[in-house]
Each structure stands twice: as C-alpha cells, then as structure tokens.
Design a protein around this motif. Structure first.
Motif, mmCIF file in Angstrom:
data_model
loop_
_atom_site.group_PDB
_atom_site.id
_atom_site.type_symbol
_atom_site.label_atom_id
_atom_site.label_comp_id
_atom_site.label_asym_id
_atom_site.label_seq_id
_atom_site.Cartn_x
_atom_site.Cartn_y
_atom_site.Cartn_z
ATOM 1 N N UNK A 140 0.834 -1.212 0.000
ATOM 2 C CA UNK A 140 0.000 0.000 0.000
ATOM 3 C C UNK A 140 0.863 1.253 0.000
ATOM 4 N N UNK A 141 1.953 1.238 0.763
ATOM 5 C CA UNK A 141 2.863 2.385 0.765
ATOM 6 C C UNK A 141 3.485 2.602 -0.601
ATOM 7 N N UNK A 142 3.926 1.511 -1.225
ATOM 8 C CA UNK A 142 4.587 1.624 -2.528
ATOM 9 C C UNK A 142 3.635 2.098 -3.612
ATOM 10 N N UNK A 143 2.329 1.857 -3.418
ATOM 11 C CA UNK A 143 1.350 2.121 -4.473
ATOM 12 C C UNK A 143 0.659 3.475 -4.366
ATOM 13 N N UNK A 144 1.050 4.296 -3.399
ATOM 14 C CA UNK A 144 0.316 5.549 -3.158
ATOM 15 C C UNK A 144 0.184 6.392 -4.418
ATOM 16 N N UNK A 145 1.287 6.633 -5.104
ATOM 17 C CA UNK A 145 1.246 7.487 -6.302
ATOM 18 C C UNK A 145 0.391 6.868 -7.395
ATOM 19 N N UNK A 146 0.396 5.552 -7.484
ATOM 20 C CA UNK A 146 -0.387 4.863 -8.520
ATOM 21 C C UNK A 146 -1.876 4.967 -8.237
ATOM 22 N N UNK A 147 -2.247 4.867 -6.970
ATOM 23 C CA UNK A 147 -3.667 5.014 -6.618
ATOM 24 C C UNK A 147 -4.135 6.442 -6.865
ATOM 25 N N UNK A 148 -3.291 7.415 -6.513
ATOM 26 C CA UNK A 148 -3.656 8.813 -6.757
ATOM 27 C C UNK A 148 -3.813 9.093 -8.242
ATOM 28 N N UNK A 149 -3.052 8.379 -9.053
ATOM 29 C CA UNK A 149 -3.116 8.552 -10.499
ATOM 30 C C UNK A 149 -4.333 7.853 -11.100
ATOM 31 N N UNK A 150 -4.948 6.969 -10.329
ATOM 32 C CA UNK A 150 -6.141 6.287 -10.805
ATOM 33 C C UNK A 150 -5.880 5.016 -11.581
ATOM 34 N N UNK A 151 -4.702 4.411 -11.391
ATOM 35 C CA UNK A 151 -4.402 3.163 -12.086
ATOM 36 C C UNK A 151 -5.335 2.043 -11.633
ATOM 37 N N UNK A 152 -5.559 1.072 -12.500
ATOM 38 C CA UNK A 152 -6.410 -0.073 -12.181
ATOM 39 C C UNK A 152 -5.723 -0.957 -11.136
ATOM 40 N N UNK A 153 -6.533 -1.649 -10.331
ATOM 41 C CA UNK A 153 -6.015 -2.460 -9.230
ATOM 42 C C UNK A 153 -5.036 -3.520 -9.711
ATOM 43 N N UNK A 154 -5.343 -4.200 -10.804
ATOM 44 C CA UNK A 154 -4.458 -5.252 -11.315
ATOM 45 C C UNK A 154 -3.118 -4.674 -11.761
ATOM 46 N N UNK A 155 -3.167 -3.520 -12.400
ATOM 47 C CA UNK A 155 -1.933 -2.869 -12.852
ATOM 48 C C UNK A 155 -1.097 -2.423 -11.657
ATOM 49 N N UNK A 156 -1.762 -1.919 -10.621
ATOM 50 C CA UNK A 156 -1.050 -1.489 -9.415
ATOM 51 C C UNK A 156 -0.357 -2.682 -8.759
ATOM 52 N N UNK A 157 -1.066 -3.793 -8.628
ATOM 53 C CA UNK A 157 -0.496 -4.975 -7.993
ATOM 54 C C UNK A 157 0.744 -5.470 -8.737
ATOM 55 N N UNK A 158 0.650 -5.508 -10.056
ATOM 56 C CA UNK A 158 1.790 -5.959 -10.861
ATOM 57 C C UNK A 158 2.957 -4.988 -10.747
ATOM 58 N N UNK A 159 2.665 -3.709 -10.743
ATOM 59 C CA UNK A 159 3.714 -2.696 -10.647
ATOM 60 C C UNK A 159 4.404 -2.763 -9.282
ATOM 61 N N UNK A 160 3.642 -2.980 -8.218
ATOM 62 C CA UNK A 160 4.228 -3.085 -6.885
ATOM 63 C C UNK A 160 5.188 -4.259 -6.819
ATOM 64 N N UNK A 161 4.791 -5.403 -7.360
ATOM 65 C CA UNK A 161 5.677 -6.566 -7.364
ATOM 66 C C UNK A 161 6.973 -6.256 -8.118
ATOM 67 N N UNK A 162 6.851 -5.572 -9.245
ATOM 68 C CA UNK A 162 8.035 -5.217 -10.036
ATOM 69 C C UNK A 162 8.922 -4.235 -9.275
ATOM 70 N N UNK A 163 8.318 -3.278 -8.581
ATOM 71 C CA UNK A 163 9.078 -2.297 -7.817
ATOM 72 C C UNK A 163 9.847 -2.962 -6.679
ATOM 73 N N UNK A 164 9.183 -3.870 -5.965
ATOM 74 C CA UNK A 164 9.856 -4.556 -4.865
ATOM 75 C C UNK A 164 11.026 -5.389 -5.384
ATOM 76 N N UNK A 165 10.850 -5.993 -6.537
ATOM 77 C CA UNK A 165 11.961 -6.736 -7.136
ATOM 78 C C UNK A 165 13.121 -5.802 -7.468
ATOM 79 N N UNK A 166 12.807 -4.606 -7.967
ATOM 80 C CA UNK A 166 13.852 -3.636 -8.305
ATOM 81 C C UNK A 166 14.714 -3.286 -7.102
ATOM 82 N N UNK A 167 14.084 -3.173 -5.922
ATOM 83 C CA UNK A 167 14.831 -2.773 -4.722
ATOM 84 C C UNK A 167 15.236 -3.979 -3.876
#
Length: 268
Positions: free
Chosen positions: A108-135
């Motif tokens: 939820x913390x990682x996805x704040x900007x994506x939720x504010x932007x209005x991204x779809x839930x599935x896209x947010x979930x996939x992006x969060x997984x990718x972001x965590x892998x990056x770090x």
C-alpha cells in the motif's frame, strides 16, 4: 569567490540559475546566487556542512520551497509555471526517515502514487511486485508486512520503491542512507547507483558524507554558507585547493591512510 557551474545548458535536466533564498524579517540568506546544472542521466551529489543550504536547494526542484530570486528549471521548463502537484508526481523524492505510513502495508505504501493517479487495481499490484523486485525485496515475503516489521534498510528500500512507482525521470534524495549502519548504507548506495544507471534516471543526492559522495556520484557540488564553491568529478575535487573542500576531504583521507597502514602492518 563563488564558482559557477560551467555545465549550464538549455538541455540540462535540472538547472539552477542565480537562485537565492532568504527567510524572515531579517532576510536571512540561505542560498546566494547558486548557478548549477544537472545533465540528463547524471547523478550529482551535493555536500557541505550543516546549514550550508543543501536541503533548501534540493527542495526548490519540486517546489517545496520557492526561490526568492533566480530560476529553477526541470526539463528546460521554469518550475514556477508548473502546477506543484503535477510537478511532484513526476519527480521521485526519498529522504532520511522514509516517512512510510505505519497503518499501511508495504504494498500500500509503494502504491500511493499509482492510486492517486487512478491506475487499475491489477496494474497497481503488478507494478508493486516489479518495484519490490527492483529494490531487492521479495514481494511474496514483504508486500503484506507493515513498516514496524521491517529493518531500517528494508524501510528505506520501500521508500525508494515508492519514489519510483510513477516512473519518474528525476529523483531527489535527501540524506537517504544517513540513519543506517555502515554495511547497510553501503549496500543500499551501491544498489541505488545500479538502479540509477539501469533506469537512466537523473538524480540529486544530498549527503554529509564526502566519501559516500565521491564513491557514488558522477560529480560533486560543494556548498558553503549558501554559495556554490566547487563542483566537479570526484578526482578533480581531490586536487581542489579550496580550504572548505580540503576540510571535507580530510576525514576520508585520514581513514584511507589508517586503513592502508593496517594493511601494510605485519601479521602477528
């Protein structure tokens, strides 16, 4: 004598042109005519003693602070003409202490900007997984944890993931590793440099650690009392004759000399 950055160009990703900042009725001058450019893809470290104006200068980029005079540009555009919320959404910002929301999970913390932007839930979930892998955080282990369940280094990694969520081209980092133990700090700095290069980011990092700046950055800018007194590649600063630059380099030089002496000493 103040030095200007000779790299000032229209194509700079971030540019400060004669930026000054004063506060209060007494017009306390925190920044004094700073001219400085950051090239696209560059990692610039800004160093200086406490009160030299480092954080104040950084906060001008995303309009958390407004210049008293001078111009700050991002991508060739004067930031004063850009809506501050829109500007901040395209710039990643990481600072010491991270500022994760304690009642939100890592995901939820990682996805704040994506939720504010209005991204779809599935896209947010996939992006969060990718972001965590990056770090270098395993999504399966970390996405449902809360900040209090993380180490300091893990919280800082989540902070970097959150800053990268909306795919910014510019990253601002204010003492991001300062509260961490030396081993964790070095690992995070190394990992961030790799991310910076892989994602082709433009980064300004504020640090009080001259050795960290020299090892991490393409160029290092030195502030003293709100004025830019030196800027250049790490190797060039080693030969700089300015007293402040030499003073900032004294500690890493002494550490290197002591370590060298230990390594040369015969084994008992």
């Amino acid at each position: 004598m103040q030095r200007c950055d000779k790299a000032m160009t229209v194509a700079a990703a971030i540019a400060f042109d004669q930026v000054s900042k004063t506060y209060g009725a007494d017009s306390e001058r925190v920044l004094d005519g700073v001219t400085l450019a950051v090239a696209e893809g560059e990692l610039l470290a800004i160093v200086g003693r406490s009160g030299s104006g480092k954080t104040t200068l950084l906060r001008h980029v995303n309009r958390l602070t407004e210049a008293t005079s001078g111009v700050v540009s991002v991508g060739g555009e004067d930031v004063r003409g850009v809506d501050p919320i829109a500007l901040r959404r395209r710039i990643g910002y990481v600072f010491q202490g991270v500022g994760l929301f304690p009642h939100m999970t890592v995901a939820e913390n990682a996805a704040i900007a994506l939720r504010l932007r209005g991204d779809a839930a599935a896209a947010i979930s996939a992006r969060v997984d990718a972001l965590l892998a990056l770090v270098r955080l395993d999504a399966g282990r970390y996405r449902d944890r809360y900040p209090h369940q993380l180490s300091g280094g893990e919280r800082q990694r989540v902070g970097v993931a959150r800053a990268l969520a909306a795919s910014p081209r510019v990253m601002l980092m204010d003492e991001p590793f300062g509260a961490l133990d030396p081993a964790t700090r070095d690992a995070l700095a190394t990992d961030y440099r790799a991310l910076h290069d892989t994602l082709r980011l433009t980064t300004i990092i504020i640090t009080h650690d001259m050795l960290e700046a020299m090892l991490l950055a393409d160029r290092v800018a030195v502030l003293r009392a709100g004025r830019l007194i030196a800027i250049g590649a790490p190797r060039a600063l080693i030969d700089d004759t300015d007293s402040e630059v030499r003073a900032l380099l004294q500690t890493p030089r002494r550490q290197a000399e002591r370590l060298s002496a230990i390594m040369r000493a015969p084994r008992s």
